[in-house]
Design a protein around this motif. Structure first.
Motif, PDB file in Angstrom:
ATOM      1  N   PHE A 151       0.333  -1.641   0.166  1.00 23.40           N
ATOM      2  CA  PHE A 151      -0.262  -0.153  -0.277  1.00 23.40           C
ATOM      3  C   PHE A 151       0.777   1.151   0.517  1.00 23.40           C
ATOM      4  O   PHE A 151       0.742   2.058  -0.516  1.00 23.40           O
ATOM      5  CB  PHE A 151      -0.987  -0.100   1.281  1.00 23.40           C
ATOM      6  CG  PHE A 151      -1.108   1.239   1.218  1.00 23.40           C
ATOM      7  CD1 PHE A 151      -3.179   1.470   0.554  1.00 23.40           C
ATOM      8  CD2 PHE A 151      -1.479   2.262   2.289  1.00 23.40           C
ATOM      9  CE1 PHE A 151      -3.947   2.322   0.664  1.00 23.40           C
ATOM     10  CE2 PHE A 151      -2.243   3.226   2.353  1.00 23.40           C
ATOM     11  CZ  PHE A 151      -3.404   3.162   1.524  1.00 23.40           C
ATOM     12  N   GLN A 152       2.127   1.634   1.059  1.00 22.50           N
ATOM     13  CA  GLN A 152       2.696   2.262   1.050  1.00 22.50           C
ATOM     14  C   GLN A 152       3.304   2.755  -0.104  1.00 22.50           C
ATOM     15  O   GLN A 152       4.323   3.379  -0.281  1.00 22.50           O
ATOM     16  CB  GLN A 152       3.935   2.246   2.004  1.00 22.50           C
ATOM     17  CG  GLN A 152       2.901   1.953   3.400  1.00 22.50           C
ATOM     18  CD  GLN A 152       2.326   3.224   3.880  1.00 22.50           C
ATOM     19  OE1 GLN A 152       1.286   3.763   3.366  1.00 22.50           O
ATOM     20  NE2 GLN A 152       3.391   4.097   4.909  1.00 22.50           N
ATOM     21  N   ASP A 162       1.932   1.945  -3.246  1.00 24.43           N
ATOM     22  CA  ASP A 162       1.169   2.524  -4.112  1.00 24.43           C
ATOM     23  C   ASP A 162       0.544   1.448  -4.977  1.00 24.43           C
ATOM     24  O   ASP A 162       0.357   1.239  -6.081  1.00 24.43           O
ATOM     25  CB  ASP A 162       1.625   3.523  -5.265  1.00 24.43           C
ATOM     26  CG  ASP A 162       0.225   4.462  -5.667  1.00 24.43           C
ATOM     27  OD1 ASP A 162      -0.848   4.212  -4.610  1.00 24.43           O
ATOM     28  OD2 ASP A 162       0.570   4.999  -6.882  1.00 24.43           O
ATOM     29  N   LEU A 221      -1.833  -1.023  -5.188  1.00 30.16           N
ATOM     30  CA  LEU A 221      -2.688  -1.183  -4.461  1.00 30.16           C
ATOM     31  C   LEU A 221      -2.966  -2.371  -4.925  1.00 30.16           C
ATOM     32  O   LEU A 221      -4.344  -2.639  -3.819  1.00 30.16           O
ATOM     33  CB  LEU A 221      -3.543   0.246  -5.597  1.00 30.16           C
ATOM     34  CG  LEU A 221      -2.810   1.495  -4.797  1.00 30.16           C
ATOM     35  CD1 LEU A 221      -3.897   2.473  -5.282  1.00 30.16           C
ATOM     36  CD2 LEU A 221      -2.726   1.363  -3.401  1.00 30.16           C
ATOM     37  N   GLU A 265      -9.252   2.005   2.634  1.00 29.06           N
ATOM     38  CA  GLU A 265      -8.011   3.072   1.990  1.00 29.06           C
ATOM     39  C   GLU A 265      -7.744   3.427   0.778  1.00 29.06           C
ATOM     40  O   GLU A 265      -7.089   4.041  -0.163  1.00 29.06           O
ATOM     41  CB  GLU A 265      -6.915   2.916   3.277  1.00 29.06           C
ATOM     42  CG  GLU A 265      -7.305   3.780   4.289  1.00 29.06           C
ATOM     43  CD  GLU A 265      -7.405   5.863   4.085  1.00 29.06           C
ATOM     44  OE1 GLU A 265      -6.330   5.908   4.046  1.00 29.06           O
ATOM     45  OE2 GLU A 265      -8.404   5.828   4.293  1.00 29.06           O
ATOM     46  N   ILE A 266      -7.156   1.691   0.016  1.00 25.52           N
ATOM     47  CA  ILE A 266      -6.809   1.031  -1.063  1.00 25.52           C
ATOM     48  C   ILE A 266      -8.794   1.859  -1.958  1.00 25.52           C
ATOM     49  O   ILE A 266      -7.780   2.605  -2.784  1.00 25.52           O
ATOM     50  CB  ILE A 266      -7.173  -0.148  -1.220  1.00 25.52           C
ATOM     51  CG1 ILE A 266      -5.679  -0.548  -0.045  1.00 25.52           C
ATOM     52  CG2 ILE A 266      -6.855  -0.468  -2.821  1.00 25.52           C
ATOM     53  CD1 ILE A 266      -5.788  -1.981   0.141  1.00 25.52           C
ATOM     54  N   TRP A 317     -10.271   4.072  -1.537  1.00 23.26           N
ATOM     55  CA  TRP A 317     -10.642   5.391  -1.453  1.00 23.26           C
ATOM     56  C   TRP A 317      -9.347   6.115  -2.680  1.00 23.26           C
ATOM     57  O   TRP A 317      -9.827   6.726  -3.212  1.00 23.26           O
ATOM     58  CB  TRP A 317      -9.827   6.478  -0.130  1.00 23.26           C
ATOM     59  CG  TRP A 317      -9.443   7.725   0.043  1.00 23.26           C
ATOM     60  CD1 TRP A 317      -8.549   8.247   0.098  1.00 23.26           C
ATOM     61  CD2 TRP A 317     -10.792   8.381   0.103  1.00 23.26           C
ATOM     62  NE1 TRP A 317      -9.129   9.897   0.051  1.00 23.26           N
ATOM     63  CE2 TRP A 317      -9.981  10.448   0.080  1.00 23.26           C
ATOM     64  CE3 TRP A 317     -12.174   8.181   0.551  1.00 23.26           C
ATOM     65  CZ2 TRP A 317     -10.850  11.106   0.160  1.00 23.26           C
ATOM     66  CZ3 TRP A 317     -12.467   9.726   0.956  1.00 23.26           C
ATOM     67  CH2 TRP A 317     -11.863  11.404   1.055  1.00 23.26           C
ATOM     68  N   ARG A 318      -8.504   5.307  -2.283  1.00 23.81           N
ATOM     69  CA  ARG A 318      -7.077   5.756  -3.528  1.00 23.81           C
ATOM     70  C   ARG A 318      -8.249   5.763  -4.798  1.00 23.81           C
ATOM     71  O   ARG A 318      -7.518   6.549  -5.878  1.00 23.81           O
ATOM     72  CB  ARG A 318      -6.090   5.522  -3.489  1.00 23.81           C
ATOM     73  CG  ARG A 318      -5.730   5.614  -2.614  1.00 23.81           C
ATOM     74  CD  ARG A 318      -3.502   5.686  -2.053  1.00 23.81           C
ATOM     75  NE  ARG A 318      -3.276   5.658  -1.071  1.00 23.81           N
ATOM     76  CZ  ARG A 318      -1.850   5.759  -0.254  1.00 23.81           C
ATOM     77  NH1 ARG A 318      -1.142   5.093  -1.826  1.00 23.81           N
ATOM     78  NH2 ARG A 318      -0.648   6.071   0.054  1.00 23.81           N
ATOM     79  N   LYS A 319      -8.233   4.305  -4.768  1.00 24.39           N
ATOM     80  CA  LYS A 319      -8.975   4.150  -6.387  1.00 24.39           C
ATOM     81  C   LYS A 319      -9.985   4.814  -6.996  1.00 24.39           C
ATOM     82  O   LYS A 319     -10.405   4.882  -8.304  1.00 24.39           O
ATOM     83  CB  LYS A 319      -9.180   2.273  -6.821  1.00 24.39           C
ATOM     84  CG  LYS A 319      -7.183   2.144  -5.905  1.00 24.39           C
ATOM     85  CD  LYS A 319      -7.955   0.129  -5.650  1.00 24.39           C
ATOM     86  CE  LYS A 319      -7.975  -0.045  -7.768  1.00 24.39           C
ATOM     87  NZ  LYS A 319      -6.406  -0.450  -8.743  1.00 24.39           N
ATOM     88  N   HIS A 320     -10.474   6.165  -5.669  1.00 17.75           N
ATOM     89  CA  HIS A 320     -11.328   6.383  -6.309  1.00 17.75           C
ATOM     90  C   HIS A 320     -13.206   5.097  -6.552  1.00 17.75           C
ATOM     91  O   HIS A 320     -13.552   5.445  -7.348  1.00 17.75           O
ATOM     92  CB  HIS A 320     -12.204   7.363  -7.713  1.00 17.75           C
ATOM     93  CG  HIS A 320     -10.852   7.786  -7.152  1.00 17.75           C
ATOM     94  ND1 HIS A 320     -10.403   9.581  -5.996  1.00 17.75           N
ATOM     95  CD2 HIS A 320      -9.021   8.330  -8.214  1.00 17.75           C
ATOM     96  CE1 HIS A 320      -9.535   9.915  -6.467  1.00 17.75           C
ATOM     97  NE2 HIS A 320      -9.101   8.896  -7.593  1.00 17.75           N
ATOM     98  N   ALA A 339     -15.322   1.648  -0.860  1.00 21.01           N
ATOM     99  CA  ALA A 339     -14.564   2.545   0.266  1.00 21.01           C
ATOM    100  C   ALA A 339     -15.481   2.878   1.444  1.00 21.01           C
ATOM    101  O   ALA A 339     -15.627   2.576   2.173  1.00 21.01           O
ATOM    102  CB  ALA A 339     -14.870   4.031   0.426  1.00 21.01           C
ATOM    103  N   ARG A 343     -13.036  10.499   6.264  1.00 20.96           N
ATOM    104  CA  ARG A 343     -13.642  10.369   4.901  1.00 20.96           C
ATOM    105  C   ARG A 343     -15.159   9.584   4.503  1.00 20.96           C
ATOM    106  O   ARG A 343     -15.338  10.594   3.411  1.00 20.96           O
ATOM    107  CB  ARG A 343     -12.898   8.356   4.473  1.00 20.96           C
ATOM    108  CG  ARG A 343     -10.993   8.589   4.996  1.00 20.96           C
ATOM    109  CD  ARG A 343     -10.864   9.266   3.450  1.00 20.96           C
ATOM    110  NE  ARG A 343      -9.208   8.381   3.645  1.00 20.96           N
ATOM    111  CZ  ARG A 343      -8.349   9.561   3.565  1.00 20.96           C
ATOM    112  NH1 ARG A 343      -8.372  10.870   3.823  1.00 20.96           N
ATOM    113  NH2 ARG A 343      -7.265   8.816   3.584  1.00 20.96           N
TER     114      ARG A 343
END
Length: 211
Positions: A135-136, A138, A140, A166-167, A169-172, A177, A201
């Protein structure tokens, strides 16, 4: 340090041997660390490692001390020295992965945890840490695969739900999420570290929460 000054500066007067001079320097290093004089402690331990590179007890004491003091940059070369001789030692492999995480060397962390998972296939702590390292960095999809594998065995893990949230969230991926954040809220203790982030969030996603 006052008591140790004479034997440290004039060892010949105290008939010190290779063995007990090492013990003396380790003791002096401990005193430096207790006084928050990290540089002095590190210098003593490193000098002993140069003199006794094969001393297993010294390697272990040094690594434990560095971990306790948060000296992750210093501990990695010590771990590498041990792993060069014992590449499949689970304790030291995990240490390499954890220390790598702390210094932001995420690819090294992934490599260490992946190696350990070849030895300890179903170790959830190792799998969680590899997921976090992915995750850190990226990666994902790889992180999600590890978290989903964990979730299959630990259905109500709020830490896993947070990771998956959180994954997403990052991937919209809004619905994914929300689902994972709500799972987090349903299972996390009220003093959990991520609670404020999850609430924020969900607020941004226009979803209310009652926890």
């Amino acid at each position: 340090m006052e008591v140790l000054r004479d034997p440290l500066t004039r060892p010949f007067r105290f008939a010190l041997t290779e063995f007990n001079s090492t013990e003396l320097n380790v003791l002096a290093a401990a005193a430096h660390f207790q006084k928050n004089e990290n540089a002095g402690g590190v210098a003593l331990l490193e000098s002993e490692l140069i003199r006794h590179p094969d001393n297993e007890t010294l390697l272990m004491v040094t690594a434990q001390t560095y971990f306790m003091r948060g000296l992750y940059t210093n501990v990695i070369p010590v771990i590498n020295r041990k792993l060069a001789r014992s590449p499949d030692d689970p304790h030291w492999i995990f240490g390499k992965g954890y220390a790598s995480l702390q210094v932001g060397a995420y690819n090294d962390a992934v490599a260490a945890f992946s190696h350990l998972l070849e030895i300890q296939t179903n170790n959830p702590d190792v799998l969680f840490n590899r997921a976090f390292a992915y995750f850190q960095s990226d990666q994902l999809d790889a992180a999600r695969a590890d978290f989903l594998r964990l979730q299959a065995a630990h259905t109500n893990s709020f830490q896993v739900a947070y990771g998956l949230g959180e994954i997403a969230w990052r991937k919209h991926e809004t619905n994914e999420a929300v689902r994972n954040y709500q799972s987090y809220l349903a299972n996390a203790p009220t003093n959990s570290a991520e609670l404020k982030t999850v609430r924020e969030r969900l607020r941004q996603l226009n979803v209310t929460s009652d926890k």
